[in-house]
Design a protein around this motif. Structure first.
Motif, PDB file in Angstrom:
ATOM      1  N   ASN A  84      32.770  40.461  37.760  1.00 31.49           N
ATOM      2  CA  ASN A  84      33.381  41.609  37.081  1.00 31.49           C
ATOM      3  C   ASN A  84      33.567  41.349  35.596  1.00 31.49           C
ATOM      4  OD1 ASN A  84      33.482  42.949  39.507  1.00 31.49           O
ATOM      5  ND2 ASN A  84      35.676  42.695  39.821  1.00 31.49           N
ATOM      6  N   PRO A 127      35.151  50.446  35.667  1.00 30.62           N
ATOM      7  CA  PRO A 127      35.068  50.121  37.101  1.00 30.62           C
ATOM      8  C   PRO A 127      35.351  48.666  37.433  1.00 30.62           C
ATOM      9  CG  PRO A 127      33.321  51.631  36.524  1.00 30.62           C
ATOM     10  CD  PRO A 127      33.966  51.214  35.236  1.00 30.62           C
ATOM     11  N   CYS A 173      28.761  49.428  39.816  1.00 27.88           N
ATOM     12  CA  CYS A 173      30.022  49.954  39.282  1.00 27.88           C
ATOM     13  C   CYS A 173      30.381  51.288  39.942  1.00 27.88           C
ATOM     14  CB  CYS A 173      29.926  50.124  37.766  1.00 27.88           C
ATOM     15  SG  CYS A 173      29.946  48.564  36.852  1.00 27.88           S
ATOM     16  N   MET A 220      31.965  50.351  43.150  1.00 24.15           N
ATOM     17  CA  MET A 220      33.318  49.839  42.925  1.00 24.15           C
ATOM     18  C   MET A 220      34.296  50.975  42.674  1.00 24.15           C
ATOM     19  SD  MET A 220      33.153  46.254  40.791  1.00 24.15           S
ATOM     20  CE  MET A 220      32.089  46.796  39.464  1.00 24.15           C
ATOM     21  N   LEU A 237      41.918  43.895  43.221  1.00 22.13           N
ATOM     22  CA  LEU A 237      41.617  42.671  43.959  1.00 22.13           C
ATOM     23  C   LEU A 237      42.674  41.599  43.723  1.00 22.13           C
ATOM     24  CD1 LEU A 237      39.482  41.374  45.810  1.00 22.13           C
ATOM     25  CD2 LEU A 237      38.362  40.482  43.754  1.00 22.13           C
ATOM     26  N   THR A 250      45.944  53.215  39.784  1.00 26.62           N
ATOM     27  CA  THR A 250      45.830  51.763  39.626  1.00 26.62           C
ATOM     28  C   THR A 250      47.027  51.200  38.878  1.00 26.62           C
ATOM     29  OG1 THR A 250      43.408  51.914  39.607  1.00 26.62           O
ATOM     30  CG2 THR A 250      44.379  49.903  38.742  1.00 26.62           C
ATOM     31  N   ASP A 266      38.580  47.358  39.609  1.00 29.46           N
ATOM     32  CA  ASP A 266      38.329  46.543  40.806  1.00 29.46           C
ATOM     33  C   ASP A 266      39.050  45.205  40.727  1.00 29.46           C
ATOM     34  OD1 ASP A 266      36.580  46.161  43.320  1.00 29.46           O
ATOM     35  OD2 ASP A 266      36.088  44.383  42.138  1.00 29.46           O
ATOM     36  N   SER A 267      39.053  44.580  39.558  1.00 26.60           N
ATOM     37  CA  SER A 267      39.710  43.273  39.397  1.00 26.60           C
ATOM     38  C   SER A 267      41.219  43.395  39.549  1.00 26.60           C
ATOM     39  CB  SER A 267      39.356  42.678  38.030  1.00 26.60           C
ATOM     40  OG  SER A 267      37.966  42.455  37.911  1.00 26.60           O
ATOM     41  N   LYS A 294      34.969  52.746  46.002  1.00 24.79           N
ATOM     42  CA  LYS A 294      35.803  51.890  46.843  1.00 24.79           C
ATOM     43  C   LYS A 294      37.253  51.899  46.363  1.00 24.79           C
ATOM     44  CE  LYS A 294      36.190  47.096  48.446  1.00 24.79           C
ATOM     45  NZ  LYS A 294      35.602  45.727  48.337  1.00 24.79           N
ATOM     46  N   ALA A 295      37.445  51.826  45.048  1.00 23.71           N
ATOM     47  CA  ALA A 295      38.801  51.857  44.493  1.00 23.71           C
ATOM     48  C   ALA A 295      39.474  53.191  44.792  1.00 23.71           C
ATOM     49  CB  ALA A 295      38.749  51.610  42.984  1.00 23.71           C
TER      50      ALA A 295
END
Length: 498
Positions: free
Chosen positions: A434, A408, A86, A89, A416, A115, A412-413, A92-93
């Motif tokens: 996830n 996290p 996590c 993630m 993605l 986000t 991420d989802s 990365k995000a």
């Protein structure tokens, strides 16, 4: 700082050189390399280690007790892998959203806002600030919960050392043993002063030397603790392999609490001079932390069994070596306070300053006063709830689970879903992974918070039995507690009176 997507645009950005990025208004942003407060890989590793190794490490034997000596270590390893994943993630995000927003770095709350701004529904895009408000709320609860636990930890260990070394006939010694709980409260109130002095350090790079000393002290303290745990480890044949569901909920909270570094990850990544090296630094740091967690949890429970305290240092026997360990680790926790306290200040102070003192001739003085008030409030909360185990379980279940295991994978989802470079089966697999992490976190958060609140109410109840199962190893009560609990099979009833 260099933020690229790995596409054709990557040729325009040299990740090994100094680059400036343009935001949407064409304004040049300060590069990572131009920031005078950047940290090296070694300094970042020290901060990462210090951000994860605190009171949570010493509470892991109690967590293993709640989980069972077989299921506990297995689930601790699983949660360590999930928490580390996590963290990756989240980093990365942040890197992906920095490119879209045209900025050099984002903190955890800004990642939540970005986000929603870029990938949320029309309503969420209009109210994107809800993302940062939600994240920051849980960060505040988590970080100040950590700091409260630090107050209680240091107060309890100083109390034990004072009781051991003060003259039995002295007035102070009699006062301490006559009312232990209020004596620890007085010690915690005095600790506000040195904590205020430590909170005056306003930059992470200035904390690096302290972290280096604290890491050395941590290694020495842990070595002293292991020097007692290893030779005194007991047979586990009578220990429960798997505890009840209610106990496992307390395990979840204590385990989540131990992963104290989730809120420190982005500030550390934002401050490292070479961000492309951060994933490697994170992996190295968390591998070492995970091994240390499992070893401490298993050995601590095998040694003290049902008599385990909220911190394994409180179980250590009297004596110069172990008293030194308590003081030394208290110094470690003292330094950790500054690292954990730094995180909420990074967004609390700017918001407070903009609203209440936008134009002042003494910005540093006002910031220091603001920090001192928060330290005093944190100490006050610790005094109100002086049970270390209660604070750890409640904070871990209520807030740490949200930050470490729920948000996290959600972020991420969402990203993605709007960026699907993977094949369909890979995309489904990632979403399933996830979802499993998120569901595990939500279940633990709900059940763990309810059970922890019940435990807290019970402990604060005036009718609660004041006798505690937490006792020192060399006391007569510890020996009797062993006889009448997990070591009954080793000491036949007829032996009790020999």
């Amino acid at each position: 700082m260099n933020r690229t997507t790995g596409s054709e645009e990557s040729d325009e950005f040299d990740t090994s050189s100094t680059v400036q990025m343009l935001n949407t208004h064409g304004t040049l942003l300060t590069t990572r390399e131009a920031n005078e407060h950047t940290t090296t890989r070694l300094e970042t590793l020290m901060h990462l280690f210090k951000g994860n190794v605190g009171t949570g490490l010493l509470a892991l034997p109690l967590a293993i007790y709640h989980g069972g000596w077989v299921l506990g270590p297995i689930m601790l390893l699983v949660m360590a892998l999930m928490a580390t994943h996590c963290m990756h993630m989240l980093v990365k995000a942040s890197q992906h959203l920095c490119v879209l927003a045209g900025c050099s770095n984002l903190d955890y709350g800004e990642v939540g806002t970005a986000t929603l701004e870029h990938y949320g529904s029309p309503w969420f895009r209009k109210h994107a600030q809800l993302g940062s408000k939600l994240v920051n709320l849980f960060i505040i609860v988590t970080q100040f919960g950590f700091c409260c636990a630090y107050f209680v930890f240091i107060g309890a260990n100083i109390y034990e050392v004072m009781v051991e070394y003060l003259d039995d006939d002295s007035t102070l010694h009699k006062m301490l043993i006559q009312d232990p709980h209020n004596s620890q409260r007085v010690i915690m109130s005095i600790l506000v002063i040195p904590f205020c002095a430590l909170s005056s350090i306003r930059n992470l790079d200035h904390l690096a030397p302290f972290s280096a000393v604290a890491n050395l002290a941590t290694g020495i303290s842990v070595a002293f603790i292991f020097s007692y745990l290893i030779p005194h480890s007991q047979d586990t044949s009578e220990f429960p392999k798997v505890q009840s569901f209610k106990n496992f909920a307390l395990f979840f909270g204590a385990a989540c609490f131990s992963f104290e570094g989730i809120s420190v990850v982005l500030p550390l990544e934002n401050n490292i001079d070479k961000p492309e090296d951060f994933p490697f630094v994170l992996n190295i740091g968390m591998c070492f932390v995970t091994v240390l967690y499992i070893t401490m949890g298993v050995l601590g429970y095998r040694t003290f069994g049902d008599s385990i305290c909220g911190s394994v240092t409180l179980n250590l026997p009297e004596g110069g070596l172990y008293s030194a360990t308590k003081i030394l680790y208290s110094c470690v926790i003292f330094i950790s306070f500054a690292v954990q306290f730094y995180v909420p200040i990074t967004f609390l102070w700017p918001a407070f300053k903009d609203k209440f003192c936008p134009s002042t001739a003494h910005p540093v003085r006002n910031e220091l006063f603001f920090r001192y008030v928060l330290v005093a409030l944190t100490g006050g909360m610790a005094i109100l709830i002086p049970d270390l185990g209660d604070i750890i379980s409640l904070v871990g279940a209520l807030a740490s689970s949200m930050l470490a295991l729920i948000l996290p994978p959600l972020i991420d989802s969402i990203i993605l879903r709007h960026n699907q470079p993977l094949r369909k089966w890979q995309y489904v697999l990632v979403l399933t992974k996830n979802a499993m992490i998120c569901c595990f976190g939500v279940m633990g958060m709900v059940v763990g918070t309810i059970i922890s609140m019940e435990q807290l109410i019970t402990d604060l109840s005036p009718s609660k039995n004041t006798n505690s199962s937490c006792v020192q190893a060399n006391s007569s009560s510890f020996d009797m507690y062993q006889h009448f609990n997990v070591w009954d099979h080793q000491f036949p009833e007829s032996d009790y009176f020999l």
